[in-house]
Design a protein around this motif. Structure first.
Motif, PDB file in Angstrom:
ATOM      1  N   THR A  74       0.830  -1.206   0.000  1.00 63.71           N
ATOM      2  CA  THR A  74       0.000   0.000   0.000  1.00 63.71           C
ATOM      3  C   THR A  74       0.863   1.254   0.000  1.00 63.71           C
ATOM      4  N   VAL A  75       1.908   1.253   0.828  1.00 64.36           N
ATOM      5  CA  VAL A  75       2.830   2.384   0.851  1.00 64.36           C
ATOM      6  C   VAL A  75       3.491   2.561  -0.510  1.00 64.36           C
ATOM      7  N   THR A  76       3.967   1.445  -1.067  1.00 69.64           N
ATOM      8  CA  THR A  76       4.658   1.493  -2.357  1.00 69.64           C
ATOM      9  C   THR A  76       3.740   2.014  -3.454  1.00 69.64           C
ATOM     10  N   TYR A  77       2.486   1.573  -3.454  1.00 67.06           N
ATOM     11  CA  TYR A  77       1.575   1.979  -4.522  1.00 67.06           C
ATOM     12  C   TYR A  77       1.098   3.409  -4.363  1.00 67.06           C
ATOM     13  N   SER A  78       1.136   3.936  -3.159  1.00 70.59           N
ATOM     14  CA  SER A  78       0.854   5.367  -3.036  1.00 70.59           C
ATOM     15  C   SER A  78       1.941   6.176  -3.729  1.00 70.59           C
ATOM     16  N   ILE A  79       3.198   5.691  -3.644  1.00 67.45           N
ATOM     17  CA  ILE A  79       4.306   6.349  -4.339  1.00 67.45           C
ATOM     18  C   ILE A  79       4.214   6.107  -5.843  1.00 67.45           C
ATOM     19  N   ILE A  80       3.859   4.879  -6.240  1.00 67.13           N
ATOM     20  CA  ILE A  80       3.712   4.568  -7.668  1.00 67.13           C
ATOM     21  C   ILE A  80       2.600   5.418  -8.280  1.00 67.13           C
ATOM     22  N   GLY A  81       1.498   5.599  -7.533  1.00 70.11           N
ATOM     23  CA  GLY A  81       0.408   6.442  -8.039  1.00 70.11           C
ATOM     24  C   GLY A  81       0.854   7.878  -8.231  1.00 70.11           C
ATOM     25  N   PHE A  82       1.638   8.396  -7.290  1.00 76.83           N
ATOM     26  CA  PHE A  82       2.177   9.760  -7.420  1.00 76.83           C
ATOM     27  C   PHE A  82       3.103   9.849  -8.625  1.00 76.83           C
ATOM     28  N   ARG A  83       3.977   8.862  -8.770  1.00 77.75           N
ATOM     29  CA  ARG A  83       4.931   8.862  -9.891  1.00 77.75           C
ATOM     30  C   ARG A  83       4.196   8.777 -11.227  1.00 77.75           C
ATOM     31  N   ALA A  84       3.178   7.906 -11.306  1.00 77.20           N
ATOM     32  CA  ALA A  84       2.419   7.767 -12.547  1.00 77.20           C
ATOM     33  C   ALA A  84       1.651   9.047 -12.872  1.00 77.20           C
ATOM     34  N   THR A  85       1.105   9.685 -11.850  1.00 82.88           N
ATOM     35  CA  THR A  85       0.370  10.937 -12.074  1.00 82.88           C
ATOM     36  C   THR A  85       1.304  12.037 -12.575  1.00 82.88           C
ATOM     37  N   GLU A  86       2.508  12.098 -11.999  1.00 82.16           N
ATOM     38  CA  GLU A  86       3.502  13.075 -12.462  1.00 82.16           C
ATOM     39  C   GLU A  86       3.810  12.853 -13.940  1.00 82.16           C
ATOM     40  N   LYS A  87       4.021  11.592 -14.322  1.00 86.93           N
ATOM     41  CA  LYS A  87       4.329  11.299 -15.726  1.00 86.93           C
ATOM     42  C   LYS A  87       3.127  11.595 -16.623  1.00 86.93           C
ATOM     43  N   TYR A  88       1.919  11.293 -16.135  1.00 90.32           N
ATOM     44  CA  TYR A  88       0.715  11.545 -16.927  1.00 90.32           C
ATOM     45  C   TYR A  88       0.523  13.040 -17.158  1.00 90.32           C
ATOM     46  N   ASP A  89       0.694  13.815 -16.098  1.00 86.97           N
ATOM     47  CA  ASP A  89       0.545  15.269 -16.239  1.00 86.97           C
ATOM     48  C   ASP A  89       1.610  15.844 -17.164  1.00 86.97           C
ATOM     49  N   THR A  90       2.832  15.330 -17.079  1.00 86.34           N
ATOM     50  CA  THR A  90       3.895  15.797 -17.968  1.00 86.34           C
ATOM     51  C   THR A  90       3.569  15.470 -19.415  1.00 86.34           C
ATOM     52  N   CYS A  91       3.051  14.262 -19.637  1.00 80.56           N
ATOM     53  CA  CYS A  91       2.679  13.841 -20.986  1.00 80.56           C
ATOM     54  C   CYS A  91       1.590  14.739 -21.561  1.00 80.56           C
ATOM     55  N   ILE A  92       0.554  15.016 -20.756  1.00 80.96           N
ATOM     56  CA  ILE A  92      -0.537  15.879 -21.210  1.00 80.96           C
ATOM     57  C   ILE A  92      -0.021  17.290 -21.490  1.00 80.96           C
ATOM     58  N   SER A  93       0.831  17.793 -20.615  1.00 79.81           N
ATOM     59  CA  SER A  93       1.354  19.155 -20.789  1.00 79.81           C
ATOM     60  C   SER A  93       2.170  19.274 -22.067  1.00 79.81           C
ATOM     61  N   GLU A  94       2.988  18.272 -22.348  1.00 76.38           N
ATOM     62  CA  GLU A  94       3.776  18.307 -23.589  1.00 76.38           C
ATOM     63  C   GLU A  94       2.883  18.254 -24.820  1.00 76.38           C
ATOM     64  N   ASN A  95       1.847  17.434 -24.757  1.00 77.58           N
ATOM     65  CA  ASN A  95       0.916  17.360 -25.890  1.00 77.58           C
ATOM     66  C   ASN A  95       0.172  18.677 -26.076  1.00 77.58           C
ATOM     67  N   ILE A  96      -0.226  19.298 -24.977  1.00 74.90           N
ATOM     68  CA  ILE A  96      -0.917  20.593 -25.066  1.00 74.90           C
ATOM     69  C   ILE A  96      -0.002  21.633 -25.697  1.00 74.90           C
ATOM     70  N   MET A  97       1.254  21.665 -25.277  1.00 77.71           N
ATOM     71  CA  MET A  97       2.204  22.614 -25.847  1.00 77.71           C
ATOM     72  C   MET A  97       2.397  22.367 -27.346  1.00 77.71           C
ATOM     73  N   THR A  98       2.428  21.086 -27.729  1.00 74.04           N
ATOM     74  CA  THR A  98       2.579  20.753 -29.151  1.00 74.04           C
ATOM     75  C   THR A  98       1.384  21.245 -29.955  1.00 74.04           C
ATOM     76  N   LEU A  99       0.175  21.055 -29.429  1.00 75.63           N
ATOM     77  CA  LEU A  99      -1.034  21.495 -30.135  1.00 75.63           C
ATOM     78  C   LEU A  99      -1.108  23.023 -30.213  1.00 75.63           C
ATOM     79  N   LEU A 100      -0.767  23.698 -29.109  1.00 76.06           N
ATOM     80  CA  LEU A 100      -0.812  25.164 -29.116  1.00 76.06           C
ATOM     81  C   LEU A 100       0.146  25.740 -30.147  1.00 76.06           C
ATOM     82  N   ASN A 101       1.338  25.175 -30.242  1.00 75.03           N
ATOM     83  CA  ASN A 101       2.322  25.679 -31.201  1.00 75.03           C
ATOM     84  C   ASN A 101       1.934  25.338 -32.626  1.00 75.03           C
ATOM     85  N   ALA A 102       1.366  24.164 -32.850  1.00 76.88           N
ATOM     86  CA  ALA A 102       1.038  23.742 -34.221  1.00 76.88           C
ATOM     87  C   ALA A 102      -0.125  24.541 -34.789  1.00 76.88           C
TER      88      ALA A 102
END
Length: 633
Positions: free
Chosen positions: A317-345
């Motif tokens: 449970t402790v480990t997966y709370s960290i995994i969830g945080f790590r996955a959310t960080e990567k997900y938000d980064t992925c979305i942000s990069e895609n948004i930046m790509t769309l705004l520029n294009a």
């Protein structure tokens, strides 16, 4: 009650019940004892609850559908792990000997079981000593976070790092800075002196804590066994405050029912039970031999089973709370990069696409301008995929946790706490392994009887330190992976199977029941009877057979750090060199063959001695017979 015990020679003596009671009292007077019951339970908890609960169990959950793995694990913990745990507790407590002396007392032909444990404890000490190596890696990696400048230099100088551009900073830092890994297990690269010094420090601590046996290690477990639970609680509280932590916990407890019909899920769950309990290593038998003969070992087995199962879930449970945080960080980064790509294009205003309307905006632009979208580098952002990304073994602790810690406010504090937790887990596990080696060495009379326990402990720790220098090479992480995969699999299963066969069908289940009744005051229930006679041996046999079959069908490969790879992360799966097969046989084959080979050797030597004795008796009879005078002509 009459018990057959072997002499050092080939003769056997028949001991009466009174003789056995007298011998027990004499040995009890000389044998060390636990100060109290809590010290014994904590020592067993520290031995069983180790680093595997922090990363191996969560990784298996991740590999087998989250909560789907918890179901077979808890079932097999009850029908496989708990009966074998009680068997080891009871046989050690009744005969008051280590893993070699126990099986020698049951039957001289079963000494191979004890010697298998002795050899496996030595290899297991090295195997579990990669717990100490992990601790050294932790020292090198996490204490460096006390000086954030070192880590920030990696972030600010990507051009100087080269491969760091193709992997995460933490990946690069772990493989290329902390370990400075070579690109092959065959390329040793020589010793890394920082790791050697950390190994020396870790073994010095272990030697000091175990120098007087349970008199010193029994007191050290008050810290090493309890502190990890406190640190895990702190990490859980902190983890629940992080964004996305609940997503990880939800993923853990949401079962994928399709995984339950896969044999590999049940096989991995059965093998993990052995890891979780520390079964078949010999340490638990040694620990129980220091108990009073009338200690309630049945209650101890139930208590330790509950603690082990709940701790695995707690740590996951402790480990997966960290995994969830790590996955959310990567997900938000992925979305942000895609948004930046769309705004520029599409030359859109900065706030026209946000995280909340991203999916709607992407679908609209894709329907109106599919050609432009097709030419863009739009990444697939899948939260479930990020949560289920497998990070095996050491990567879970040193990459996932470290990456999450570096993004937490006050990261040096969390780094030190994590280091302390791993240090305590590693030390408490090693205490049991050292005890599991020293006691069998006494039983085997490998060293002169006049050697004190302190000397045996010092020699054991010194030899283990020398052997574990193998892990201090630049290729050390690959050797750790090899030991992790093979030194603790087949030998554990074969030893557990031989143990149950020896007690149930050679020592005798009725006799064993009487021993338990003598110790705790009542005969074991029908659950224990069915488990010992049928369920547990059958489960272990099935797991062993399927494990061997699955391994025979797979190509032996391992992951290496490839700095020239263009993929993320920079890890490549390559086949082992051909000579590794001989190492695997030494790690898994030799300990597993100890029982039948010793029994065969014992049979041959006993038969040879009997034939020699018969020939000698015949010769004596011929010489003593008075021959008649020869006939005269």
């Amino acid at each position: 009650m009459r018990v057959v015990l072997p002499n050092p020679g080939l003769d056997l003596r028949i001991l009466s019940h009174e003789d056995l009671e007298r011998m027990e009292k004499e040995e009890a007077a000389d044998r060390p004892k636990w100060d109290n019951k809590a010290q014994y339970i904590l020592t067993c908890v520290g031995f069983c609850i180790g680093l595997g609960n922090v990363w191996r169990f969560p990784y298996l959950c991740q590999s087998h559908g989250g909560g789907a793995f918890l179901i077979p694990y808890l079932i097999l913990l009850l029908v496989e792990g708990m009966p074998l745990l009680l068997l080891e507790f009871a046989i050690g407590q009744r005969l008051r000997k280590g893993s070699v002396g126990v099986w020698r007392a049951i039957n001289p032909y079963l000494t191979g079981v004890g010697e298998q444990k002795s050899r496996k404890c030595i290899s297991g000490l090295v195997y579990r000593l990669h717990a100490g190596v992990f601790t050294d890696w932790t020292i090198l990696q996490h204490l460096s976070s006390l000086d954030p400048v070192v880590f920030l230099q990696l972030l600010s100088r990507p051009t100087a790092l080269g491969p760091c551009q193709r992997s995460t900073t933490v990946d690069y830092y772990f493989y290329r800075v902390t370990l400075n890994s070579s690109t092959s297990i065959a390329d040793s690269g020589g010793l890394q002196w920082p790791i050697v010094l950390c190994l020396l420090a870790a073994w010095t601590i272990v030697c000091i804590c175990c120098i007087r046996g349970i008199n010193t290690s029994g007191k050290a477990v008050y810290v090493t066994a309890i502190l990890p639970y406190i640190v895990l609680a702190i990490f859980l509280i902190r983890g629940l405050t992080l964004k996305g932590s609940l997503s990880g916990i939800k993923f853990l407890f949401t079962p994928d029912v399709n995984e339950l019909i896969k044999p590999t899920t049940w096989l991995d769950a059965g093998a993990q039970v052995f890891y979780s309990f520390g079964l078949a290593w010999g340490g638990l038998i040694s620990f129980s031999s220091y108990n009073p003969v009338h200690n309630n070992c049945v209650q101890d087995a139930v208590i330790l089973s509950a603690i082990t199962g709940l701790t695995s879930i707690y740590a996951a449970t402790v480990t997966y709370s960290i995994i969830g945080f790590r996955a959310t960080e990567k997900y938000d980064t992925c979305i942000s990069e895609n948004i930046m790509t769309l705004l520029n294009a599409f030359h859109l205003p900065e706030d026209s696409i946000t995280t909340s309307n991203y999916d709607t905006a992407l679908n609209h632009l894709n329907s109106s301008s599919p050609d432009i979208i097709l030419g863009l580098d739009i990444k697939t952002c899948d939260m479930q995929k990020l949560l289920s990304e497998g990070v095996e073994g050491t990567g879970l602790a040193f990459i996932v946790f470290t990456e999450a810690i570096t993004k937490m406010p006050g990261s040096p504090v969390w780094s030190v706490l994590f280091f302390i937790m791993l240090l305590c887990l590693g030390l408490s596990t090693l205490f049991g392994n050292v005890e599991g080696v020293v006691v069998p060495l006494k039983d085997l009379n490998v060293f002169p009887k006049k050697w004190p326990h302190e000397a045996l402990t010092g020699v054991t720790c010194a030899v283990a330190f020398i052997i574990t220098l193998l892990f201090a090479q630049h290729s050390g992480i690959y050797w750790v992976s090899l030991f992790d995969n093979f030194a603790g699999s087949v030998p554990l299963l074969t030893t557990g199977l031989f143990e149950m066969i020896a007690v149930v069908y050679i020592y005798g289940i009725d006799r064993f029941n009487k021993d338990i009744k003598f110790m705790v005051g009542h005969k074991p229930s029908i659950f224990w009877q069915i488990s010992w006679r049928f369920t547990s041996p059958l489960i272990v046999l099935v797991i062993l057979v399927f494990y061997l079959v699955s391994q025979a069908q797979q190509e032996l490969t391992y992951l290496v750090w490839d700095p020239d790879s263009d993929q993320f992360p920079s890890l490549a799966s390559v086949p082992y060199p051909s000579w590794i097969s001989a190492i695997i046989f030494l790690l898994a084959g030799v300990p597993s063959l100890a029982v039948p080979l010793y029994a065969l050797w014992r049979l041959v030597t006993v038969r040879y001695a009997i034939i020699q004795l018969q020939l000698n008796n015949t010769y004596v009879k011929i010489q003593s017979t008075k021959l008649p005078q020869p006939c005269r002509n």
